[in-house]
Design a protein around this motif. Sequence first.
Motif, short mmCIF file in Angstrom:
data_model
loop_
_atom_site.label_atom_id
_atom_site.label_comp_id
_atom_site.label_asym_id
_atom_site.label_seq_id
_atom_site.Cartn_x
_atom_site.Cartn_y
_atom_site.Cartn_z
N TRP A 415 0.82 -1.52 0.03
CA TRP A 415 0.05 0.04 0.08
C TRP A 415 0.95 0.89 -0.34
O TRP A 415 1.90 1.57 0.28
N LYS A 416 0.78 2.63 -0.72
CA LYS A 416 0.94 3.70 -0.50
C LYS A 416 -0.36 5.40 0.32
O LYS A 416 -0.98 4.21 -0.65
N ILE A 417 -0.10 5.18 1.35
CA ILE A 417 -1.05 6.34 2.19
C ILE A 417 -0.03 7.48 2.44
O ILE A 417 1.13 8.06 3.03
N GLY A 418 -1.18 8.60 1.93
CA GLY A 418 -0.08 9.89 2.87
C GLY A 418 -1.10 11.17 2.05
O GLY A 418 -2.49 11.34 2.21
N ILE A 419 -0.35 11.92 1.24
CA ILE A 419 -1.40 12.97 1.12
C ILE A 419 -0.63 13.84 -0.48
O ILE A 419 0.58 13.47 -0.95
N CYS A 420 -1.60 14.41 -1.39
CA CYS A 420 -1.28 15.25 -2.15
C CYS A 420 -2.17 16.67 -2.81
O CYS A 420 -2.66 16.62 -2.17
N LEU A 421 -1.67 17.22 -3.41
CA LEU A 421 -1.61 18.47 -3.78
C LEU A 421 -2.67 18.26 -4.79
O LEU A 421 -3.55 17.26 -5.57
N ASN A 422 -4.08 19.18 -3.94
CA ASN A 422 -5.33 19.01 -5.02
C ASN A 422 -4.86 19.11 -5.88
O ASN A 422 -6.00 18.61 -7.03
N SER A 423 -3.96 20.12 -6.42
CA SER A 423 -3.33 20.90 -8.07
C SER A 423 -2.65 19.15 -8.64
O SER A 423 -2.22 19.24 -9.60
N PRO A 437 6.95 15.41 -6.58
CA PRO A 437 6.85 16.94 -6.04
C PRO A 437 6.00 17.70 -5.22
O PRO A 437 5.48 17.93 -4.45
N GLU A 438 4.59 16.83 -5.97
CA GLU A 438 3.14 16.85 -5.06
C GLU A 438 2.35 15.73 -4.73
O GLU A 438 1.45 16.28 -4.27
N SER A 439 3.38 14.88 -3.69
CA SER A 439 2.52 13.99 -2.91
C SER A 439 3.99 13.96 -1.76
O SER A 439 4.65 14.09 -2.07
N TRP A 440 3.85 13.38 -1.30
CA TRP A 440 4.09 13.01 0.14
C TRP A 440 3.19 11.56 0.67
O TRP A 440 2.58 11.40 0.90
N CYS A 441 4.43 10.25 1.09
CA CYS A 441 3.43 8.65 0.96
C CYS A 441 4.40 7.83 2.20
O CYS A 441 6.01 8.41 1.85
N LEU A 442 3.75 7.04 2.81
CA LEU A 442 4.28 6.67 3.84
C LEU A 442 4.20 5.19 2.42
O LEU A 442 3.26 4.82 1.80
N SER A 443 5.06 3.97 2.53
CA SER A 443 4.64 2.93 1.70
C SER A 443 5.23 1.20 1.90
O SER A 443 5.99 1.31 2.91
N ARG A 468 -2.45 0.31 12.07
CA ARG A 468 -2.82 1.23 11.58
C ARG A 468 -2.03 2.62 11.56
O ARG A 468 -1.24 2.15 12.70
N PHE A 469 -1.34 3.52 10.49
CA PHE A 469 -1.04 3.94 10.37
C PHE A 469 -1.52 5.53 11.39
O PHE A 469 -2.87 6.09 10.60
N GLY A 470 -0.86 6.75 11.62
CA GLY A 470 -1.76 8.11 12.25
C GLY A 470 -0.65 9.41 10.98
O GLY A 470 0.59 9.06 11.29
N ILE A 504 -4.68 7.34 -0.71
CA ILE A 504 -4.64 6.02 -0.37
C ILE A 504 -4.33 5.40 -2.02
O ILE A 504 -4.72 5.74 -3.16
N GLY A 505 -3.30 4.36 -1.80
CA GLY A 505 -3.08 3.46 -3.14
C GLY A 505 -3.03 2.10 -2.79
O GLY A 505 -2.11 1.56 -1.32
N VAL A 506 -3.68 0.60 -3.33
CA VAL A 506 -3.71 -0.02 -2.62
C VAL A 506 -2.87 -1.20 -3.77
O VAL A 506 -3.64 -0.72 -5.33
N TRP A 507 -1.76 -1.76 -4.53
CA TRP A 507 -2.09 -2.07 -5.55
C TRP A 507 -1.03 -3.74 -5.19
O TRP A 507 -1.17 -4.60 -3.87
#
Length: 527
Positions: A415-423, A437-443, A468-470, A504-507
Amino acid sequence: MSSEEEGCFVNILSRNISNIVDALLHGPENAFDEARKEGLLEREDLDRITNKESNGDKIRACLDIIEGKGNEKRICEKCGQEAAKRCVTCGILCCDQHLKRHQQEGHNLMDPGVKIEKLRCTVHGDLFKFYCMDDWSLICPKCKDGQHKEHEVVPMGTAPNKLKVVLAEKHCRVLKSIESNESQLHEVQEEEGQTQNAGRGAEDLLEKRRKELCQIVNETVDLMKGQINKRKMEKLSLLGKQKEKLEQQNESLHQEKSSLQTALQEELDTASFLQGSKDLLKRLETMSDFKSVERTPLPVLDFSKEEKNLDGLITLNKNFLEKIEKGPVEHPEKVELDQNNLRRLYGRSPSLDPNSAHRQIKISGDLRTATLTRTGNQYPEHPDRFDVHPQVVSCDCFSSGRHYWEVDVRSSRWWKIGICLNSMGRKGGKSGLGANPESWCLSKLNNEFSAYHNKQRTSLSVPGDHERFGFFLDCEAGELTCFGDSRVLHVFRGNFMDPVKPAIGVWDYYCDSVHFVHLVKQTFITN
Protein backbone atom coordinates in the motif's frame (compact mmCIF):
# COMPACT_ATOMS: atom_id res chain seq x y z
CA MET A 1 14.11 84.42 -51.57
CA SER A 2 10.91 82.96 -53.05
CA SER A 3 9.38 79.63 -52.02
CA GLU A 4 10.18 78.17 -55.44
CA GLU A 5 13.82 79.21 -55.11
CA GLU A 6 14.01 77.78 -51.61
CA GLY A 7 12.60 74.46 -52.81
CA CYS A 8 15.12 74.36 -55.66
CA PHE A 9 17.93 75.12 -53.22
CA VAL A 10 16.91 72.26 -50.96
CA ASN A 11 16.73 69.84 -53.90
CA ILE A 12 20.16 70.89 -55.19
CA LEU A 13 21.78 70.49 -51.81
CA SER A 14 19.95 67.22 -51.05
CA ARG A 15 21.14 65.59 -54.31
CA ASN A 16 24.71 66.76 -53.84
CA ILE A 17 25.15 66.30 -50.10
CA SER A 18 28.39 64.29 -50.44
CA ASN A 19 29.98 66.95 -52.72
CA ILE A 20 28.87 69.69 -50.37
CA VAL A 21 30.39 68.01 -47.34
CA ASP A 22 33.63 67.49 -49.27
CA ALA A 23 33.65 71.12 -50.35
CA LEU A 24 33.03 72.27 -46.79
CA LEU A 25 36.13 70.46 -45.63
CA HIS A 26 38.34 72.01 -48.37
CA GLY A 27 36.88 75.45 -48.89
CA PRO A 28 33.18 76.35 -48.36
CA GLU A 29 33.62 79.69 -50.17
CA ASN A 30 34.10 77.94 -53.51
CA ALA A 31 31.37 75.37 -52.79
CA PHE A 32 28.66 78.00 -52.43
CA ASP A 33 29.97 80.71 -54.72
CA GLU A 34 27.84 79.58 -57.65
CA ALA A 35 24.70 79.25 -55.52
CA ARG A 36 25.29 82.71 -54.05
CA LYS A 37 25.65 84.28 -57.51
CA GLU A 38 22.29 82.83 -58.49
CA GLY A 39 20.70 84.24 -55.36
CA LEU A 40 20.02 80.79 -53.92
CA LEU A 41 22.21 81.36 -50.86
CA GLU A 42 22.33 84.37 -48.61
CA ARG A 43 25.61 85.76 -47.33
CA GLU A 44 24.52 85.12 -43.77
CA ASP A 45 24.14 81.43 -44.60
CA LEU A 46 27.70 81.25 -45.84
CA ASP A 47 28.95 83.20 -42.82
CA ARG A 48 27.09 80.81 -40.56
CA ILE A 49 29.05 77.91 -42.09
CA THR A 50 32.51 79.52 -42.41
CA ASN A 51 32.43 80.93 -38.87
CA LYS A 52 32.42 77.42 -37.43
CA GLU A 53 35.83 76.33 -36.16
CA SER A 54 35.74 72.56 -36.69
CA ASN A 55 34.85 70.65 -39.85
CA GLY A 56 32.17 68.74 -37.93
CA ASP A 57 30.46 71.99 -36.86
CA LYS A 58 30.61 73.25 -40.47
CA ILE A 59 28.90 70.07 -41.71
CA ARG A 60 26.17 70.32 -39.05
CA ALA A 61 25.57 74.00 -39.94
CA CYS A 62 25.25 73.04 -43.59
CA LEU A 63 22.73 70.32 -42.83
CA ASP A 64 20.71 72.72 -40.69
CA ILE A 65 20.54 75.14 -43.66
CA ILE A 66 19.46 72.32 -46.00
CA GLU A 67 16.55 71.39 -43.72
CA GLY A 68 15.63 74.94 -42.71
CA LYS A 69 15.34 76.26 -46.30
CA GLY A 70 12.52 73.88 -47.06
CA ASN A 71 10.42 74.32 -43.94
CA GLU A 72 7.81 76.54 -45.55
CA LYS A 73 7.18 74.46 -48.64
CA ARG A 74 8.80 71.24 -49.82
CA ILE A 75 8.88 70.58 -53.57
CA CYS A 76 8.81 67.32 -55.55
CA GLU A 77 12.13 66.93 -57.31
CA LYS A 78 10.47 65.46 -60.41
CA CYS A 79 7.83 68.03 -61.20
CA GLY A 80 8.10 70.94 -58.74
CA GLN A 81 4.71 70.24 -57.13
CA GLU A 82 4.32 70.20 -53.37
CA ALA A 83 5.94 67.07 -51.93
CA ALA A 84 3.79 64.49 -50.09
CA LYS A 85 6.54 62.21 -48.76
CA ARG A 86 10.28 61.96 -48.45
CA CYS A 87 11.74 58.69 -49.82
CA VAL A 88 14.51 57.88 -47.37
CA THR A 89 15.72 55.02 -49.58
CA CYS A 90 16.35 57.31 -52.57
CA GLY A 91 16.92 60.52 -50.61
CA ILE A 92 14.39 62.64 -52.56
CA LEU A 93 11.05 64.42 -52.07
CA CYS A 94 8.06 63.20 -54.11
CA CYS A 95 4.53 64.36 -54.80
CA ASP A 96 1.61 61.93 -54.75
CA GLN A 97 2.01 61.17 -58.47
CA HIS A 98 5.73 60.36 -58.36
CA LEU A 99 5.41 58.58 -55.02
CA LYS A 100 3.65 55.52 -56.50
CA ARG A 101 6.78 53.79 -57.80
CA HIS A 102 8.49 54.16 -54.41
CA GLN A 103 5.43 52.71 -52.67
CA GLN A 104 5.26 49.77 -55.03
CA GLU A 105 8.94 48.98 -54.51
CA GLY A 106 8.55 49.09 -50.72
CA HIS A 107 10.84 52.09 -50.14
CA ASN A 108 11.04 53.71 -46.71
CA LEU A 109 8.75 56.76 -46.83
CA MET A 110 8.50 59.55 -44.27
CA ASP A 111 6.65 62.83 -43.91
CA PRO A 112 8.47 65.55 -45.89
CA GLY A 113 8.98 67.60 -42.72
CA VAL A 114 10.85 64.85 -40.87
CA LYS A 115 14.40 65.94 -40.25
CA ILE A 116 16.83 63.64 -41.96
CA GLU A 117 19.18 63.65 -38.97
CA LYS A 118 16.52 61.90 -36.89
CA LEU A 119 16.70 59.03 -39.35
CA ARG A 120 20.44 58.58 -39.01
CA CYS A 121 22.30 56.14 -36.81
CA THR A 122 23.98 58.02 -33.96
CA VAL A 123 26.85 55.54 -34.04
CA HIS A 124 27.66 55.25 -37.76
CA GLY A 125 25.89 58.29 -39.23
CA ASP A 126 24.15 56.20 -41.90
CA LEU A 127 20.41 56.32 -42.61
CA PHE A 128 18.19 53.82 -40.85
CA LYS A 129 17.10 51.08 -43.27
CA PHE A 130 16.22 48.21 -40.96
CA TYR A 131 14.27 47.44 -37.81
CA CYS A 132 15.47 44.99 -35.09
CA MET A 133 12.54 42.89 -33.82
CA ASP A 134 14.61 41.72 -30.84
CA ASP A 135 15.55 45.19 -29.53
CA TRP A 136 12.57 47.07 -31.07
CA SER A 137 14.84 49.73 -32.55
CA LEU A 138 15.74 51.29 -35.90
CA ILE A 139 19.21 50.37 -37.17
CA CYS A 140 21.49 51.13 -40.10
CA PRO A 141 23.16 48.54 -42.40
CA LYS A 142 26.36 48.63 -40.36
CA CYS A 143 24.44 47.94 -37.14
CA LYS A 144 22.70 45.07 -38.90
CA ASP A 145 26.02 43.45 -39.77
CA GLY A 146 27.48 44.28 -36.36
CA GLN A 147 25.86 44.03 -32.95
CA HIS A 148 22.50 42.97 -34.43
CA LYS A 149 23.97 40.23 -36.62
CA GLU A 150 22.29 37.41 -34.69
CA HIS A 151 18.99 39.27 -34.23
CA GLU A 152 15.79 39.13 -36.25
CA VAL A 153 16.10 42.14 -38.56
CA VAL A 154 13.55 43.27 -41.18
CA PRO A 155 13.48 46.18 -43.67
CA MET A 156 11.86 49.34 -42.33
CA GLY A 157 9.15 49.21 -44.98
CA THR A 158 7.86 45.81 -43.82
CA ALA A 159 8.47 46.30 -40.10
CA PRO A 160 5.16 48.06 -39.24
CA ASN A 161 3.01 45.20 -40.55
CA LYS A 162 5.14 42.61 -38.77
CA LEU A 163 5.11 44.60 -35.55
CA LYS A 164 1.35 45.02 -35.75
CA VAL A 165 1.00 41.23 -35.95
CA VAL A 166 2.98 40.94 -32.70
CA LEU A 167 0.90 43.63 -31.02
CA ALA A 168 -2.37 42.10 -32.24
CA GLU A 169 -1.39 38.70 -30.81
CA LYS A 170 -0.54 40.29 -27.47
CA HIS A 171 -3.81 42.20 -27.59
CA CYS A 172 -5.75 38.94 -27.94
CA ARG A 173 -3.89 37.42 -25.01
CA VAL A 174 -4.59 40.47 -22.87
CA LEU A 175 -8.30 40.17 -23.70
CA LYS A 176 -8.28 36.48 -22.68
CA SER A 177 -6.48 37.31 -19.43
CA ILE A 178 -9.02 40.03 -18.69
CA GLU A 179 -11.89 37.59 -19.29
CA SER A 180 -10.33 34.99 -16.98
CA ASN A 181 -9.46 37.61 -14.39
CA GLU A 182 -12.95 39.09 -14.33
CA SER A 183 -14.49 35.63 -14.01
CA GLN A 184 -12.34 34.84 -10.97
CA LEU A 185 -13.00 38.29 -9.53
CA HIS A 186 -16.73 37.61 -9.82
CA GLU A 187 -16.27 34.30 -7.98
CA VAL A 188 -14.34 36.00 -5.20
CA GLN A 189 -16.99 38.70 -4.85
CA GLU A 190 -19.76 36.12 -4.65
CA GLU A 191 -17.88 34.02 -2.10
CA GLU A 192 -17.04 37.16 -0.15
CA GLY A 193 -20.75 37.96 0.12
CA GLN A 194 -21.53 34.42 1.23
CA THR A 195 -18.72 34.51 3.79
CA GLN A 196 -20.02 37.80 5.21
CA ASN A 197 -23.26 36.02 6.11
CA ALA A 198 -21.62 32.76 7.21
CA GLY A 199 -22.12 31.59 10.78
CA ARG A 200 -25.15 33.75 11.54
CA GLY A 201 -27.45 30.76 12.02
CA ALA A 202 -24.98 29.07 14.34
CA GLU A 203 -24.60 32.24 16.43
CA ASP A 204 -28.41 32.67 16.74
CA LEU A 205 -28.81 29.06 17.87
CA LEU A 206 -26.02 29.46 20.40
CA GLU A 207 -27.74 32.56 21.83
CA LYS A 208 -31.03 30.67 22.16
CA ARG A 209 -29.45 27.79 24.05
CA ARG A 210 -27.37 30.08 26.27
CA LYS A 211 -30.34 30.66 28.61
CA GLU A 212 -30.60 26.92 29.35
CA LEU A 213 -26.99 26.53 30.37
CA CYS A 214 -25.05 27.42 33.47
CA GLN A 215 -22.33 30.02 33.72
CA ILE A 216 -19.64 27.65 32.49
CA VAL A 217 -21.67 26.97 29.34
CA ASN A 218 -22.12 30.73 28.78
CA GLU A 219 -18.35 31.20 28.78
CA THR A 220 -17.96 28.28 26.37
CA VAL A 221 -20.53 29.76 23.99
CA ASP A 222 -18.68 33.08 23.95
CA LEU A 223 -15.51 31.20 23.17
CA MET A 224 -17.12 29.28 20.30
CA LYS A 225 -18.48 32.50 18.80
CA GLY A 226 -15.01 33.95 18.85
CA GLN A 227 -13.68 30.89 17.03
CA ILE A 228 -16.41 31.12 14.38
CA ASN A 229 -15.70 34.79 13.84
CA LYS A 230 -11.95 34.21 13.64
CA ARG A 231 -12.38 31.53 10.99
CA LYS A 232 -14.69 33.82 9.07
CA MET A 233 -12.30 36.78 9.35
CA GLU A 234 -9.35 34.62 8.31
CA LYS A 235 -11.18 33.55 5.20
CA LEU A 236 -12.39 37.11 4.52
CA SER A 237 -8.78 38.26 4.84
CA LEU A 238 -7.62 35.67 2.30
CA LEU A 239 -10.50 36.52 -0.03
CA GLY A 240 -9.71 40.21 0.34
CA LYS A 241 -6.10 39.62 -0.69
CA GLN A 242 -7.21 37.54 -3.67
CA LYS A 243 -9.71 40.22 -4.63
CA GLU A 244 -7.13 43.02 -4.34
CA LYS A 245 -4.58 41.10 -6.40
CA LEU A 246 -7.13 40.31 -9.12
CA GLU A 247 -8.36 43.93 -9.21
CA GLN A 248 -4.78 45.25 -9.50
CA GLN A 249 -3.98 42.86 -12.33
CA ASN A 250 -7.31 43.67 -13.99
CA GLU A 251 -6.54 47.41 -13.88
CA SER A 252 -3.07 46.81 -15.30
CA LEU A 253 -4.44 44.61 -18.08
CA HIS A 254 -7.06 47.23 -19.01
CA GLN A 255 -4.35 49.89 -19.21
CA GLU A 256 -2.24 47.73 -21.51
CA LYS A 257 -5.34 46.90 -23.54
CA SER A 258 -5.90 50.63 -24.09
CA SER A 259 -2.24 51.13 -25.01
CA LEU A 260 -2.37 48.26 -27.49
CA GLN A 261 -5.59 49.50 -29.07
CA THR A 262 -4.04 52.96 -29.47
CA ALA A 263 -0.90 51.46 -31.01
CA LEU A 264 -2.95 49.37 -33.43
CA GLN A 265 -5.35 52.12 -34.46
CA GLU A 266 -3.29 55.33 -34.43
CA GLU A 267 -2.05 56.46 -37.82
CA LEU A 268 1.63 57.39 -37.44
CA ASP A 269 4.59 57.51 -39.80
CA THR A 270 6.82 54.44 -39.76
CA ALA A 271 9.64 55.83 -37.60
CA SER A 272 7.33 57.36 -34.99
CA PHE A 273 5.30 54.17 -34.80
CA LEU A 274 8.34 51.90 -34.45
CA GLN A 275 10.15 54.13 -31.98
CA GLY A 276 6.99 54.69 -29.89
CA SER A 277 6.28 50.96 -29.67
CA LYS A 278 9.53 50.18 -27.86
CA ASP A 279 8.37 51.30 -24.38
CA LEU A 280 5.03 49.54 -24.85
CA LEU A 281 6.72 46.25 -25.79
CA LYS A 282 9.09 46.53 -22.83
CA ARG A 283 6.14 46.95 -20.44
CA LEU A 284 4.35 43.98 -21.96
CA GLU A 285 7.48 41.83 -21.56
CA THR A 286 7.29 42.34 -17.76
CA MET A 287 3.72 41.06 -17.53
CA SER A 288 4.68 37.32 -17.19
CA ASP A 289 3.31 36.42 -20.60
CA PHE A 290 -0.17 37.73 -19.56
CA LYS A 291 -0.74 34.83 -17.39
CA SER A 292 -3.75 35.49 -15.15
CA VAL A 293 -3.62 34.99 -11.35
CA GLU A 294 -4.38 31.40 -10.47
CA ARG A 295 -6.81 31.68 -7.54
CA THR A 296 -6.41 29.04 -4.83
CA PRO A 297 -9.88 27.74 -3.85
CA LEU A 298 -10.58 28.29 -0.15
CA PRO A 299 -12.40 25.69 2.00
CA VAL A 300 -16.10 26.28 2.51
CA LEU A 301 -16.93 27.35 6.05
CA ASP A 302 -18.97 24.66 7.77
CA PHE A 303 -20.48 25.35 11.17
CA SER A 304 -22.67 22.25 11.33
CA LYS A 305 -20.31 20.60 13.82
CA GLU A 306 -20.78 23.49 16.26
CA GLU A 307 -24.53 23.06 16.05
CA LYS A 308 -24.33 19.29 16.61
CA ASN A 309 -22.08 19.76 19.59
CA LEU A 310 -24.63 21.98 21.36
CA ASP A 311 -26.29 18.96 22.93
CA GLY A 312 -23.01 18.04 24.56
CA LEU A 313 -22.41 21.45 26.12
CA ILE A 314 -24.29 20.54 29.33
CA THR A 315 -21.71 17.88 30.10
CA LEU A 316 -18.79 20.28 29.98
CA ASN A 317 -16.92 20.84 33.21
CA LYS A 318 -14.60 23.48 34.54
CA ASN A 319 -11.51 21.52 33.63
CA PHE A 320 -12.47 21.61 29.98
CA LEU A 321 -13.14 25.36 30.17
CA GLU A 322 -9.70 25.92 31.68
CA LYS A 323 -8.09 24.04 28.79
CA ILE A 324 -9.91 26.22 26.25
CA GLU A 325 -9.00 29.43 28.09
CA LYS A 326 -5.30 28.55 27.87
CA GLY A 327 -5.35 28.67 24.08
CA PRO A 328 -8.80 28.68 22.50
CA VAL A 329 -7.89 30.62 19.38
CA GLU A 330 -4.18 30.74 18.72
CA HIS A 331 -2.28 27.51 18.23
CA PRO A 332 0.56 26.95 20.71
CA GLU A 333 4.05 27.29 19.32
CA LYS A 334 4.72 23.59 19.75
CA VAL A 335 2.22 20.77 19.50
CA GLU A 336 2.55 17.88 21.95
CA LEU A 337 2.77 14.90 19.61
CA ASP A 338 0.68 12.55 21.69
CA GLN A 339 -1.72 10.60 19.48
CA ASN A 340 -4.49 10.58 22.09
CA ASN A 341 -4.36 14.37 22.32
CA LEU A 342 -4.13 14.70 18.55
CA ARG A 343 -7.23 12.52 18.12
CA ARG A 344 -9.09 14.56 20.73
CA LEU A 345 -8.07 17.99 19.48
CA TYR A 346 -7.61 17.61 15.73
CA GLY A 347 -9.22 14.28 14.80
CA ARG A 348 -10.65 13.95 11.28
CA SER A 349 -12.50 11.14 9.54
CA PRO A 350 -11.82 11.59 5.81
CA SER A 351 -14.21 10.15 3.24
CA LEU A 352 -13.10 8.88 -0.18
CA ASP A 353 -13.93 10.71 -3.40
CA PRO A 354 -15.46 8.21 -5.89
CA ASN A 355 -14.72 10.60 -8.78
CA SER A 356 -10.99 10.16 -8.17
CA ALA A 357 -10.95 6.34 -7.77
CA HIS A 358 -9.05 4.22 -10.32
CA ARG A 359 -11.37 1.77 -12.11
CA GLN A 360 -9.87 -1.16 -10.19
CA ILE A 361 -10.54 0.52 -6.84
CA LYS A 362 -13.94 -0.22 -5.31
CA ILE A 363 -15.26 2.29 -2.79
CA SER A 364 -17.39 1.11 0.15
CA GLY A 365 -20.83 2.52 0.83
CA ASP A 366 -19.60 4.61 3.79
CA LEU A 367 -16.85 6.09 1.56
CA ARG A 368 -14.06 4.98 3.91
CA THR A 369 -12.70 1.73 2.44
CA ALA A 370 -10.79 1.27 -0.84
CA THR A 371 -10.54 -2.30 -2.19
CA LEU A 372 -8.44 -3.47 -5.14
CA THR A 373 -10.54 -5.55 -7.58
CA ARG A 374 -9.54 -7.82 -10.44
CA THR A 375 -12.02 -6.33 -12.91
CA GLY A 376 -12.63 -2.66 -13.55
CA ASN A 377 -15.61 -0.85 -12.06
CA GLN A 378 -18.02 0.98 -14.34
CA TYR A 379 -17.10 4.47 -13.25
CA PRO A 380 -17.98 7.43 -15.48
CA GLU A 381 -15.22 9.48 -17.07
CA HIS A 382 -13.92 12.24 -14.82
CA PRO A 383 -10.87 14.56 -14.98
CA ASP A 384 -10.02 13.76 -11.34
CA ARG A 385 -9.93 9.98 -11.85
CA PHE A 386 -6.58 8.14 -11.73
CA ASP A 387 -6.06 6.23 -14.97
CA VAL A 388 -2.77 4.38 -14.33
CA HIS A 389 -2.15 3.87 -10.62
CA PRO A 390 -4.76 2.15 -8.35
CA GLN A 391 -5.23 5.18 -6.10
CA VAL A 392 -7.98 7.37 -4.67
CA VAL A 393 -8.02 10.68 -2.76
CA SER A 394 -10.40 11.95 -0.10
CA CYS A 395 -13.15 14.51 -0.47
CA ASP A 396 -11.58 16.48 2.38
CA CYS A 397 -9.22 19.29 1.38
CA PHE A 398 -6.94 21.05 3.87
CA SER A 399 -5.02 24.32 3.35
CA SER A 400 -4.90 25.78 6.88
CA GLY A 401 -5.03 24.66 10.48
CA ARG A 402 -4.14 21.29 12.01
CA HIS A 403 -5.61 17.91 11.14
CA TYR A 404 -5.07 14.35 12.35
CA TRP A 405 -6.37 11.14 10.76
CA GLU A 406 -5.59 7.44 10.81
CA VAL A 407 -5.48 4.73 8.16
CA ASP A 408 -6.10 1.01 8.80
CA VAL A 409 -3.90 -1.19 6.58
CA ARG A 410 -4.37 -4.60 8.23
CA SER A 411 -6.08 -5.99 5.10
CA SER A 412 -3.37 -4.99 2.63
CA ARG A 413 0.17 -6.22 1.95
CA TRP A 414 1.30 -3.50 -0.49
CA TRP A 415 0.00 0.00 0.00
CA LYS A 416 0.80 3.71 -0.20
CA ILE A 417 -0.84 6.21 2.17
CA GLY A 418 -0.24 9.94 2.61
CA ILE A 419 -1.28 13.22 1.00
CA CYS A 420 -1.12 14.98 -2.36
CA LEU A 421 -1.80 18.48 -3.60
CA ASN A 422 -5.30 18.87 -4.96
CA SER A 423 -3.66 20.16 -8.13
CA MET A 424 -1.61 16.96 -8.67
CA GLY A 425 -2.25 15.37 -12.05
CA ARG A 426 -4.31 12.17 -12.06
CA LYS A 427 -3.33 10.90 -15.49
CA GLY A 428 -0.23 9.02 -16.63
CA GLY A 429 2.65 7.28 -14.91
CA LYS A 430 3.86 10.38 -13.05
CA SER A 431 0.70 10.50 -10.92
CA GLY A 432 1.89 7.80 -8.49
CA LEU A 433 1.95 8.81 -4.81
CA GLY A 434 5.46 9.81 -3.78
CA ALA A 435 6.70 9.82 -7.39
CA ASN A 436 6.36 13.57 -7.99
CA PRO A 437 6.91 16.91 -6.17
CA GLU A 438 3.21 17.15 -5.30
CA SER A 439 2.76 14.07 -3.09
CA TRP A 440 4.16 12.61 0.14
CA CYS A 441 3.48 9.07 1.37
CA LEU A 442 4.42 6.03 3.44
CA SER A 443 4.72 2.72 1.60
CA LYS A 444 4.86 -0.98 2.43
CA LEU A 445 6.22 -3.57 -0.02
CA ASN A 446 7.58 -7.04 0.84
CA ASN A 447 7.43 -6.14 4.56
CA GLU A 448 9.71 -3.15 3.96
CA PHE A 449 8.51 0.30 4.98
CA SER A 450 9.58 3.51 3.23
CA ALA A 451 8.79 7.20 2.99
CA TYR A 452 8.56 8.68 -0.53
CA HIS A 453 8.52 12.19 -1.96
CA ASN A 454 9.43 13.19 -5.53
CA LYS A 455 10.89 9.70 -6.17
CA GLN A 456 13.22 10.09 -3.17
CA ARG A 457 13.01 7.04 -0.87
CA THR A 458 13.77 7.02 2.86
CA SER A 459 13.93 3.58 4.47
CA LEU A 460 11.97 3.30 7.75
CA SER A 461 12.55 0.98 10.68
CA VAL A 462 9.11 -0.36 11.62
CA PRO A 463 9.31 -3.41 13.87
CA GLY A 464 6.36 -5.79 13.74
CA ASP A 465 3.36 -5.50 11.48
CA HIS A 466 1.38 -2.39 12.33
CA GLU A 467 -2.32 -2.33 11.58
CA ARG A 468 -2.83 1.41 11.82
CA PHE A 469 -0.83 4.52 10.89
CA GLY A 470 -1.57 8.10 11.90
CA PHE A 471 -0.93 11.40 10.09
CA PHE A 472 -0.77 14.84 11.70
CA LEU A 473 -0.81 17.74 9.23
CA ASP A 474 0.17 21.24 10.42
CA CYS A 475 -0.42 23.45 7.38
CA GLU A 476 1.08 26.66 8.80
CA ALA A 477 4.19 24.85 10.10
CA GLY A 478 4.55 22.99 6.79
CA GLU A 479 4.88 19.57 8.46
CA LEU A 480 3.28 16.15 7.95
CA THR A 481 4.14 13.88 10.88
CA CYS A 482 3.67 10.13 10.33
CA PHE A 483 2.96 7.82 13.29
CA GLY A 484 3.21 4.07 13.72
CA ASP A 485 2.80 2.17 16.99
CA SER A 486 2.46 5.45 18.93
CA ARG A 487 5.79 6.79 17.77
CA VAL A 488 6.93 9.20 15.07
CA LEU A 489 8.19 7.32 12.01
CA HIS A 490 8.92 10.21 9.69
CA VAL A 491 8.28 13.95 9.23
CA PHE A 492 7.71 15.43 5.77
CA ARG A 493 8.24 19.16 5.29
CA GLY A 494 6.77 21.23 2.47
CA ASN A 495 4.39 24.00 1.49
CA PHE A 496 1.06 22.73 2.76
CA MET A 497 -0.74 26.08 2.49
CA ASP A 498 -1.83 24.97 -0.97
CA PRO A 499 -4.88 22.66 -0.73
CA VAL A 500 -3.88 19.04 0.02
CA LYS A 501 -5.92 15.83 0.29
CA PRO A 502 -5.35 12.55 2.16
CA ALA A 503 -4.69 9.79 -0.38
CA ILE A 504 -4.63 5.97 -0.56
CA GLY A 505 -3.05 3.50 -2.98
CA VAL A 506 -3.75 -0.27 -2.93
CA TRP A 507 -1.32 -2.30 -5.04
CA ASP A 508 -0.73 -5.75 -6.51
CA TYR A 509 -2.94 -8.07 -4.44
CA TYR A 510 -6.59 -8.36 -5.39
CA CYS A 511 -9.16 -8.03 -2.60
CA ASP A 512 -6.65 -6.15 -0.44
CA SER A 513 -8.21 -3.07 1.15
CA VAL A 514 -7.24 0.05 3.08
CA HIS A 515 -9.64 2.34 4.93
CA PHE A 516 -9.82 5.62 6.82
CA VAL A 517 -10.53 5.17 10.54
CA HIS A 518 -13.58 6.94 11.93
CA LEU A 519 -12.36 9.25 14.71
CA VAL A 520 -14.79 10.93 17.12
CA LYS A 521 -13.45 14.21 18.41
CA GLN A 522 -13.97 14.85 22.12
CA THR A 523 -13.82 18.65 22.11
CA PHE A 524 -15.27 21.58 20.24
CA ILE A 525 -12.00 23.08 19.01
CA THR A 526 -12.19 23.48 15.25
CA ASN A 527 -9.58 24.22 12.64
